[in-house]
Scaffold this motif. Structure first.
Motif, PDB file in Angstrom:
ATOM      1  N   VAL A   1      22.031 -11.413  21.483  1.00 49.47           N
ATOM      2  CA  VAL A   1      21.682 -12.363  22.575  1.00 49.47           C
ATOM      3  C   VAL A   1      20.788 -11.560  23.057  1.00 49.47           C
ATOM      4  CG1 VAL A   1      21.859 -13.730  24.468  1.00 49.47           C
ATOM      5  CG2 VAL A   1      23.695 -14.246  22.450  1.00 49.47           C
ATOM      6  N   ALA A   2      20.740 -10.703  23.691  1.00 47.92           N
ATOM      7  CA  ALA A   2      20.017 -10.091  24.793  1.00 47.92           C
ATOM      8  C   ALA A   2      18.333  -9.655  23.402  1.00 47.92           C
ATOM      9  CB  ALA A   2      20.444  -8.433  25.180  1.00 47.92           C
ATOM     10  N   ILE A   3      19.285  -8.979  22.233  1.00 47.38           N
ATOM     11  CA  ILE A   3      18.214  -8.521  21.651  1.00 47.38           C
ATOM     12  C   ILE A   3      17.187  -9.778  21.082  1.00 47.38           C
ATOM     13  CG2 ILE A   3      17.289  -7.217  19.282  1.00 47.38           C
ATOM     14  CD1 ILE A   3      19.629  -5.289  19.755  1.00 47.38           C
ATOM     15  N   PHE A   4      17.511 -10.508  20.818  1.00 42.71           N
ATOM     16  CA  PHE A   4      17.387 -12.043  20.234  1.00 42.71           C
ATOM     17  C   PHE A   4      16.458 -13.249  21.906  1.00 42.71           C
ATOM     18  CE2 PHE A   4      17.427 -16.994  19.591  1.00 42.71           C
ATOM     19  CZ  PHE A   4      17.351 -17.063  18.713  1.00 42.71           C
ATOM     20  N   ASN A   5      16.407 -12.876  22.604  1.00 38.37           N
ATOM     21  CA  ASN A   5      16.031 -12.420  23.274  1.00 38.37           C
ATOM     22  C   ASN A   5      14.346 -12.400  23.741  1.00 38.37           C
ATOM     23  OD1 ASN A   5      17.644 -15.639  24.620  1.00 38.37           O
ATOM     24  ND2 ASN A   5      19.115 -13.745  25.944  1.00 38.37           N
ATOM     25  N   TRP A   6      14.700 -11.206  23.319  1.00 34.81           N
ATOM     26  CA  TRP A   6      12.928 -10.164  23.478  1.00 34.81           C
ATOM     27  C   TRP A   6      12.795 -10.223  22.472  1.00 34.81           C
ATOM     28  CZ3 TRP A   6      12.295  -6.427  19.766  1.00 34.81           C
ATOM     29  CH2 TRP A   6      10.766  -5.000  20.503  1.00 34.81           C
ATOM     30  N   SER A   7      13.044 -11.046  20.972  1.00 33.79           N
ATOM     31  CA  SER A   7      12.137 -10.805  20.122  1.00 33.79           C
ATOM     32  C   SER A   7      13.276 -12.110  19.025  1.00 33.79           C
ATOM     33  CB  SER A   7      11.239  -9.642  19.153  1.00 33.79           C
ATOM     34  OG  SER A   7      11.388 -10.235  18.030  1.00 33.79           O
ATOM     35  N   HIS A   8      12.584 -12.663  18.918  1.00 32.41           N
ATOM     36  CA  HIS A   8      13.498 -13.357  17.478  1.00 32.41           C
ATOM     37  C   HIS A   8      13.580 -13.682  16.276  1.00 32.41           C
ATOM     38  CE1 HIS A   8      13.823 -16.420  21.024  1.00 32.41           C
ATOM     39  NE2 HIS A   8      12.967 -17.130  20.490  1.00 32.41           N
ATOM     40  N   VAL A   9      12.961 -12.711  15.686  1.00 33.19           N
ATOM     41  CA  VAL A   9      12.830 -12.077  14.580  1.00 33.19           C
ATOM     42  C   VAL A   9      14.011 -11.145  14.483  1.00 33.19           C
ATOM     43  CG1 VAL A   9      11.548 -10.991  12.689  1.00 33.19           C
ATOM     44  CG2 VAL A   9      10.443 -12.257  14.259  1.00 33.19           C
TER      45      VAL A   9
ATOM     46  N   LEU B   1      17.043  -0.961  25.199  1.00 34.11           N
ATOM     47  CA  LEU B   1      15.553  -0.462  25.554  1.00 34.11           C
ATOM     48  C   LEU B   1      14.326  -1.803  25.983  1.00 34.11           C
ATOM     49  CD1 LEU B   1      14.443   1.279  21.867  1.00 34.11           C
ATOM     50  CD2 LEU B   1      14.597   2.592  24.252  1.00 34.11           C
ATOM     51  N   THR B   2      15.650  -2.897  25.828  1.00 31.45           N
ATOM     52  CA  THR B   2      15.166  -3.865  26.968  1.00 31.45           C
ATOM     53  C   THR B   2      15.109  -4.543  28.026  1.00 31.45           C
ATOM     54  OG1 THR B   2      17.034  -5.395  26.238  1.00 31.45           O
ATOM     55  CG2 THR B   2      15.810  -5.714  24.415  1.00 31.45           C
ATOM     56  N   GLN B   3      16.137  -3.476  28.505  1.00 35.31           N
ATOM     57  CA  GLN B   3      15.848  -3.360  29.841  1.00 35.31           C
ATOM     58  C   GLN B   3      16.725  -4.167  30.545  1.00 35.31           C
ATOM     59  OE1 GLN B   3      12.002  -1.158  30.255  1.00 35.31           O
ATOM     60  NE2 GLN B   3      13.233   0.262  31.585  1.00 35.31           N
ATOM     61  N   THR B   4      17.929  -5.111  29.848  1.00 40.09           N
ATOM     62  CA  THR B   4      18.059  -6.235  30.802  1.00 40.09           C
ATOM     63  C   THR B   4      19.628  -5.978  31.327  1.00 40.09           C
ATOM     64  OG1 THR B   4      18.585  -7.573  28.506  1.00 40.09           O
ATOM     65  CG2 THR B   4      16.746  -7.879  29.866  1.00 40.09           C
ATOM     66  N   LYS B   5      19.741  -6.964  32.339  1.00 39.21           N
ATOM     67  CA  LYS B   5      21.093  -6.193  32.558  1.00 39.21           C
ATOM     68  C   LYS B   5      21.964  -7.255  32.254  1.00 39.21           C
ATOM     69  CE  LYS B   5      20.981  -7.891  38.300  1.00 39.21           C
ATOM     70  NZ  LYS B   5      20.231  -7.578  39.525  1.00 39.21           N
ATOM     71  N   LYS B   6      21.659  -8.035  30.894  1.00 40.27           N
ATOM     72  CA  LYS B   6      22.873  -8.775  29.926  1.00 40.27           C
ATOM     73  C   LYS B   6      22.910  -7.596  28.276  1.00 40.27           C
ATOM     74  CE  LYS B   6      23.105 -12.305  28.495  1.00 40.27           C
ATOM     75  NZ  LYS B   6      21.620 -13.902  28.452  1.00 40.27           N
TER      76      LYS B   6
ATOM     77  N   THR C   1      15.750   4.719  31.699  1.00 38.05           N
ATOM     78  CA  THR C   1      14.906   3.859  31.928  1.00 38.05           C
ATOM     79  C   THR C   1      14.889   3.152  33.297  1.00 38.05           C
ATOM     80  OG1 THR C   1      16.840   2.573  30.734  1.00 38.05           O
ATOM     81  CG2 THR C   1      15.355   3.347  29.611  1.00 38.05           C
ATOM     82  N   MET C   2      15.384   2.937  33.758  1.00 35.20           N
ATOM     83  CA  MET C   2      16.196   2.109  35.207  1.00 35.20           C
ATOM     84  C   MET C   2      15.109   2.995  36.691  1.00 35.20           C
ATOM     85  SD  MET C   2      20.140   1.809  35.988  1.00 35.20           S
ATOM     86  CE  MET C   2      21.545   0.585  35.477  1.00 35.20           C
ATOM     87  N   ALA C   3      15.077   4.358  36.009  1.00 37.47           N
ATOM     88  CA  ALA C   3      13.836   5.438  36.402  1.00 37.47           C
ATOM     89  C   ALA C   3      12.963   5.013  36.259  1.00 37.47           C
ATOM     90  CB  ALA C   3      14.605   6.547  36.619  1.00 37.47           C
ATOM     91  N   THR C   4      12.540   4.687  35.180  1.00 31.05           N
ATOM     92  CA  THR C   4      11.029   4.298  34.844  1.00 31.05           C
ATOM     93  C   THR C   4      10.655   3.067  34.279  1.00 31.05           C
ATOM     94  OG1 THR C   4      11.875   4.946  32.735  1.00 31.05           O
ATOM     95  CG2 THR C   4      11.639   6.686  33.853  1.00 31.05           C
ATOM     96  N   TYR C   5      11.493   1.780  34.591  1.00 28.57           N
ATOM     97  CA  TYR C   5      10.776   0.708  33.986  1.00 28.57           C
ATOM     98  C   TYR C   5       9.310   0.246  35.123  1.00 28.57           C
ATOM     99  CZ  TYR C   5      11.389  -4.760  34.122  1.00 28.57           C
ATOM    100  OH  TYR C   5      11.728  -5.719  33.721  1.00 28.57           O
ATOM    101  N   PRO C   6       8.525  -0.614  33.866  1.00 21.11           N
ATOM    102  CA  PRO C   6       9.078  -0.787  32.390  1.00 21.11           C
ATOM    103  C   PRO C   6       8.624   0.442  31.707  1.00 21.11           C
ATOM    104  CG  PRO C   6       7.630  -2.001  33.115  1.00 21.11           C
ATOM    105  CD  PRO C   6       7.351  -1.051  33.969  1.00 21.11           C
ATOM    106  N   LEU C   7       9.298   0.039  30.262  1.00 20.74           N
ATOM    107  CA  LEU C   7       9.351   1.370  29.258  1.00 20.74           C
ATOM    108  C   LEU C   7       7.381   0.760  28.904  1.00 20.74           C
ATOM    109  CD1 LEU C   7      12.120   1.745  27.276  1.00 20.74           C
ATOM    110  CD2 LEU C   7      10.439   3.561  28.239  1.00 20.74           C
ATOM    111  N   PRO C   8       6.669   2.017  28.433  1.00 18.07           N
ATOM    112  CA  PRO C   8       5.110   0.969  27.656  1.00 18.07           C
ATOM    113  C   PRO C   8       5.775   0.489  26.368  1.00 18.07           C
ATOM    114  CG  PRO C   8       5.369   3.772  28.574  1.00 18.07           C
ATOM    115  CD  PRO C   8       6.909   3.032  28.155  1.00 18.07           C
ATOM    116  N   LYS C   9       4.604  -0.377  25.567  1.00 21.62           N
ATOM    117  CA  LYS C   9       5.050  -1.618  24.389  1.00 21.62           C
ATOM    118  C   LYS C   9       4.675  -0.369  23.493  1.00 21.62           C
ATOM    119  CE  LYS C   9       4.094  -5.835  25.934  1.00 21.62           C
ATOM    120  NZ  LYS C   9       3.683  -6.725  26.544  1.00 21.62           N
TER     121      LYS C   9
END
Length: 455
Positions: free
Chosen positions: A383-391, A302-307, A247-255
């Motif tokens: 926290v990282a997943i929550f920042n991506w989507s609150h649900v 899959l959120t692809q953030t450093k956190k 995923t680092m090599a293929t940023y960003p992942l398709p929605k």
């Protein structure tokens, strides 16, 4: 290379040493390699890839996973000694060589900087694992379990190979550093979606993602103790490591791809945790709990953030030690009662009081109670997943609640209730078994202290 060469030299050491010296020599040598691997923590403090040569290097993620796999090798040898007591010396040597080959392939898989080399080593780990399950498994179903494991992984790996070859044709290289430097956002087309899907399939099976997890409980239940330890502790993490690298090599992942995988992972977290509540087999319960924890890791990566990567790596290390310890504890019960059924192995606290302490510590870390490393990893990921989507907080929160319930159910079932009438006498615990548990807990305590001091 400082770690790889001594590990390779373990092969002639095991083959040529005398019969009486097989266990002491192989265990002491592998402990030396494990202590040597601790110097890789220096690499985990640096933000860039530390190269030993063009094809090999370590960074913050791979250095920790190499150290984990090196640390578990002597513990696997210690845990397997009772299981192999009646085996002839040639089979004992074969078993030890199988473990060493598996460790070599894991070190190469985590340290390679070429994606095609990573794929080859990823597949190489299959061979010793299947040999271990099918030859030294406990039950009659071990051949069936080995077949499930082999074909699930092989079928998932074919799309990965095709995706890597197409990536090489397009970019002209599969070297990680070059790939990351030349990284450009790819248009969100159907072709790119299918290509990303092919790239992730093998790793999703290896983790495993809910729905692709049917091989895991079979493999865990039928595998010998060493097989269960390495499967839960390192081989599942090979999937997480692969997801992070690709995923680092293929940023960003398709929605179109991101949403279904994340939903499946979080839904799997709740479903497999719920399945744990109705398990009667102790090893099967621990195996399903691994699927639940890895579901959280998949959703975070899959959120692809450093956190998310930080939390995923922390939990992978913590879960590797915790699940390995739980399998060792389950094995101590099995060796004395010859049963994995929770109904037939109750009130062990009365018979093995010191082992109950290890059960309590392992259960607390599995529940991610503060201030364990498991809690820190899970919190960062939630926290990282929550920042991506609150649900997602509803699913992650519910998953954490059910995890606490089934862990307490496992602890109370094994340590309390009435003693089964058929158990009249039981052999006491050995120093070797307490040493194994202590060497699982010690790294977790040191990591806990290190993270507490740093924060």
């Amino acid at each position: 290379m400082k770690i790889l060469m001594p590990t390779i030299l373990l092969l002639p050491t095991t083959t040529l040493c005398s019969t009486k010296q097989l266990w002491p020599m192989s265990t002491i040598h592998s402990f030396t390699v494990a202590l040597l691997s601790l110097q890789l923590f220096k690499s985990s403090l640096e933000t860039t890839l530390c190269h030993s040569n063009y094809f090999m290097g370590v960074d913050q993620i791979s250095s920790l996973l190499i150290t984990l796999s090196c640390w578990l090798t002597p513990l696997m040898l210690l845990a397997s000694q009772n299981h192999l007591t009646t085996e002839p010396i040639t089979r004992k040597r074969t078993f030890t060589i199988t473990i060493i080959i598996l460790q070599i392939s894991l070190i190469l898989a985590f340290s390679t900087t070429e994606l095609i080399m990573f794929f080859i080593m990823f597949e190489t780990t299959l061979i010793p694992t299947v040999v271990m399950i099918t030859r030294w498994g406990n039950q009659v179903e071990r051949l069936n379990a080995g077949t499930y494991f082999l074909f699930y992984t092989l079928i998932g790996s074919l799309p990965l190979l095709i995706a890597l070859l197409s990536f090489n044709t397009k970019n002209g290289t599969l070297h990680l550093c070059t790939t990351l430097l030349n990284q450009t956002p790819v248009p969100n087309t159907w072709t790119h979606t299918m290509w990303s899907f092919a790239l992730l399939t093998a790793f999703m099976i290896k983790m495993p993602l809910y729905g692709l997890h049917l091989w895991l409980p079979k493999a865990h239940v039928e595998a010998p103790i060493a097989g269960s330890m390495i499967l839960a502790a390192v081989l599942l993490k090979l999937g997480g490591y692969g997801i992070m690298r690709t995923t680092m090599a293929t940023y960003p992942l398709p929605k179109k791809l991101h949403y279904p995988f994340t939903i499946l992972a979080l839904w799997g977290l709740i479903m497999t945790s719920s399945i744990c509540l109705r398990q009667t087999d102790l090893k099967s319960l621990i195996a399903y709990s691994s699927v639940a924890h890895m579901g959280l890791v998949i959703a975070a990566t899959l959120t692809q953030t450093k956190k998310a990567y930080t939390g995923a790596t922390t939990l992978m290390i913590a879960h590797g030690l915790t699940s390995s310890m739980l399998f060792c504890l389950a094995n101590t019960n099995y060796e004395r009662t010859h049963s994995r059924m929770l109904l037939l192995t109750q009130n062990m606290q009365l018979l093995l009081p010191l082992m109950a302490t290890w059960w309590l510590l392992a259960s607390l870390t599995n529940m991610a109670l503060p201030p364990t490393v498991n809690l820190m990893g899970e919190l960062i990921m939630i926290v990282a997943i929550f920042n991506w989507s609150h649900v997602t907080i509803l699913m992650t929160g519910l998953g954490a609640l059910i995890t606490a319930i089934y862990t307490l159910y496992m602890f109370s079932s094994t340590q309390w209730n009435e003693l089964p009438s058929y158990i009249k006498t039981i052999s006491p615990t050995h120093t070797r078994e307490h040493l194994i548990m202590a060497l699982h807990i010690l790294p977790m305590m040191l990591l806990m202290m290190g993270l507490t001091l740093n924060s």
